[in-house]
Design a protein around this motif. Structure first.
Motif, PDB file in Angstrom:
ATOM      1  N   PHE A 149     -88.751 -10.516 -19.399  1.00 40.67           N
ATOM      2  CA  PHE A 149     -88.964 -11.963 -19.194  1.00 40.67           C
ATOM      3  C   PHE A 149     -88.141 -12.442 -17.850  1.00 40.67           C
ATOM      4  O   PHE A 149     -87.647 -12.380 -17.536  1.00 40.67           O
ATOM      5  CB  PHE A 149     -88.185 -12.180 -20.353  1.00 40.67           C
ATOM      6  CG  PHE A 149     -87.553 -13.670 -19.900  1.00 40.67           C
ATOM      7  CD1 PHE A 149     -88.696 -14.834 -20.681  1.00 40.67           C
ATOM      8  CD2 PHE A 149     -86.612 -14.801 -18.893  1.00 40.67           C
ATOM      9  CE1 PHE A 149     -88.118 -16.133 -20.695  1.00 40.67           C
ATOM     10  CE2 PHE A 149     -86.218 -16.077 -19.071  1.00 40.67           C
ATOM     11  CZ  PHE A 149     -87.207 -16.597 -19.717  1.00 40.67           C
ATOM     12  N   ILE A 197     -87.328 -15.992 -24.457  1.00 36.92           N
ATOM     13  CA  ILE A 197     -87.187 -14.618 -24.576  1.00 36.92           C
ATOM     14  C   ILE A 197     -86.622 -13.383 -25.721  1.00 36.92           C
ATOM     15  O   ILE A 197     -86.845 -12.007 -25.322  1.00 36.92           O
ATOM     16  CB  ILE A 197     -85.243 -14.397 -23.731  1.00 36.92           C
ATOM     17  CG1 ILE A 197     -85.662 -16.044 -22.401  1.00 36.92           C
ATOM     18  CG2 ILE A 197     -84.269 -13.375 -23.207  1.00 36.92           C
ATOM     19  CD1 ILE A 197     -83.893 -15.638 -21.776  1.00 36.92           C
ATOM     20  N   SER A 254     -87.205  -9.473 -25.657  1.00 37.08           N
ATOM     21  CA  SER A 254     -87.194  -9.081 -24.152  1.00 37.08           C
ATOM     22  C   SER A 254     -86.449  -8.013 -23.948  1.00 37.08           C
ATOM     23  O   SER A 254     -85.581  -8.007 -24.290  1.00 37.08           O
ATOM     24  CB  SER A 254     -87.306  -9.862 -22.844  1.00 37.08           C
ATOM     25  OG  SER A 254     -88.860 -10.826 -22.913  1.00 37.08           O
ATOM     26  N   ILE A 269     -84.467  -9.060 -18.126  1.00 37.27           N
ATOM     27  CA  ILE A 269     -84.423 -10.776 -18.148  1.00 37.27           C
ATOM     28  C   ILE A 269     -84.650 -10.687 -15.949  1.00 37.27           C
ATOM     29  O   ILE A 269     -83.430 -10.021 -15.603  1.00 37.27           O
ATOM     30  CB  ILE A 269     -82.970 -11.332 -18.138  1.00 37.27           C
ATOM     31  CG1 ILE A 269     -83.813 -11.566 -19.791  1.00 37.27           C
ATOM     32  CG2 ILE A 269     -83.216 -13.357 -17.604  1.00 37.27           C
ATOM     33  CD1 ILE A 269     -82.563 -12.781 -20.542  1.00 37.27           C
ATOM     34  N   ASP A 299     -84.103 -13.182 -13.040  1.00 40.03           N
ATOM     35  CA  ASP A 299     -84.341 -14.766 -12.612  1.00 40.03           C
ATOM     36  C   ASP A 299     -85.375 -14.414 -11.141  1.00 40.03           C
ATOM     37  O   ASP A 299     -84.837 -14.517 -10.412  1.00 40.03           O
ATOM     38  CB  ASP A 299     -82.908 -14.756 -12.578  1.00 40.03           C
ATOM     39  CG  ASP A 299     -82.300 -16.325 -12.692  1.00 40.03           C
ATOM     40  OD1 ASP A 299     -83.473 -17.609 -12.418  1.00 40.03           O
ATOM     41  OD2 ASP A 299     -81.489 -16.625 -11.738  1.00 40.03           O
ATOM     42  N   ALA A 345     -78.817 -13.903 -22.496  1.00 37.42           N
ATOM     43  CA  ALA A 345     -78.976 -12.702 -21.928  1.00 37.42           C
ATOM     44  C   ALA A 345     -77.365 -12.434 -22.738  1.00 37.42           C
ATOM     45  O   ALA A 345     -78.141 -10.757 -23.336  1.00 37.42           O
ATOM     46  CB  ALA A 345     -78.954 -12.610 -20.731  1.00 37.42           C
TER      47      ALA A 345
END
Length: 339
Positions: free
Chosen positions: A4, A63, A66, A69, A71, A96
């Motif tokens: 993601f 999300i 997934s 993550i 960012d 998360a």
């Protein structure tokens, strides 16, 4: 693996998404608005969600499913720093943790502690400390600068013969192609040695603004139009903008001048450790000189494609470029003159 990406419309986020799809990874992106970039990502098979990163429901829905993550988001010039760099990223980290994400990727600045007077860097340092205290496995990548930013700042103004403003102070920076950064970041997922680590990523060579302009002039055949501005003038403008709330966004932008004022090699790294960690050779990273060469090659080829109408008009336009000092145009096919 399913990743993601938050901020896929940005310079780095877009390359992470494109590289992920090339590697046949499942890619999901959350963006604020539709752009040509998101259209291209959709065409390549990425899932695109449109929404606000400060909305928990939007984050959970986009999300879900997934494993990783990434960012890659950053606030726009007019965005409140608190909303994006603090509230939004804290919410992302909490989500998360709730979804038990296998890896959380965050991007910061090399030697950030030395620039802790800058509001944006303060936010980065704060998030680094929060991420390290969280329950989510993480990797924090600290970077310097991208070639792509130098195109907008130097290469395009040289090509368009616009004036480029420089300061009487400068700091050498090890720039790198963000496409190479995307490859290295995605490569790190296959190794446990990157888990819960802070890793520096930088280019192989440091560059000053003057050296960058020399490369642009060499590859374009054009002379840069420059003007030097004393640091004291920029500091005066920053002070004035800090007095009015309506111009605080300008103050935040001008705070980056503190990096230049230091005039120290804090953004210059020995690449040996990075090369050994990622198990790559210098040849696997694109050089800045070749990057600029390739950029101007494409730019001049686009001009050739635009020509082809009236022969006299074509020759007149070519002659105008020759008067500017351009040394190309004899052929749209350029020899690969590696430096």
């Amino acid at each position: 693996m399913s990743i993601f990406i938050l901020g896929a419309n940005g310079t780095l986020g877009l390359q992470l998404a494109l590289t992920g799809r090339k590697l046949n990874l499942s890619v999901t992106c959350l963006v604020r608005r539709y752009t040509n970039e998101t259209d291209a990502l959709t065409f390549l098979g990425a899932r695109i969600f449109y929404g606000d990163m400060n909305n928990e429901t939007v984050l959970l829905e986009s999300i879900f499913g997934s494993n990783v993550i990434i960012d890659a988001s950053t606030g726009r010039l007019f965005d409140p720093l608190q909303k994006v760099e603090y509230d939004g990223k804290l919410l992302l980290l909490r989500v998360a943790e709730e979804l038990e994400i296998e890896r959380f990727i965050f991007f910061s600045l090399v030697n950030a502690e030395k620039f802790d007077t800058i509001p944006l860097v303060q936010a980065k340092l704060f998030m680094e400390s929060v991420i390290k205290r969280s329950t989510v496995p993480y990797t924090i990548f600290r970077m310097t600068g991208f070639y792509q930013g130098l195109v907008k700042e130097y290469a395009i103004p040289v090509f368009d013969q616009n004036r480029i403003f420089l300061t009487d102070n400068y700091m050498p920076i090890c720039y790198i192609d963000c496409i190479d950064v995307a490859r290295l970041v995605l490569r790190s997922f296959s190794s446990s040695k990157f888990v819960n680590k802070t890793v520096n990523i930088s280019g192989l060579k440091s560059w000053t603004p003057q050296q960058v302009l020399e490369v642009c002039e060499k590859r374009s055949g054009l002379k840069a139009r420059t003007r030097y501005i004393p640091i004291i003038e920029i500091l005066t403008v920053r002070f004035i903008t800090s007095l009015f709330q309506s111009t605080w966004y300008m103050t935040r932008k001008l705070a980056l001048i503190d990096i230049i004022r230091r005039n120290t090699p804090d953004l210059v790294l020995d690449p040996t450790e990075m090369l050994e960690l990622f198990e790559i050779t210098p040849d696997e990273l694109r050089s800045f000189d070749y990057y600029i060469y390739y950029y101007y090659e494409r730019a001049f080829e686009m001009i050739y494609k635009r020509l082809g109408g009236n022969e006299e008009d074509d020759e007149r336009e070519l002659e105008e470029w020759r008067k500017k000092g351009a040394t190309v145009f004899d052929s749209p096919i350029f020899e690969n003159d590696e430096a």
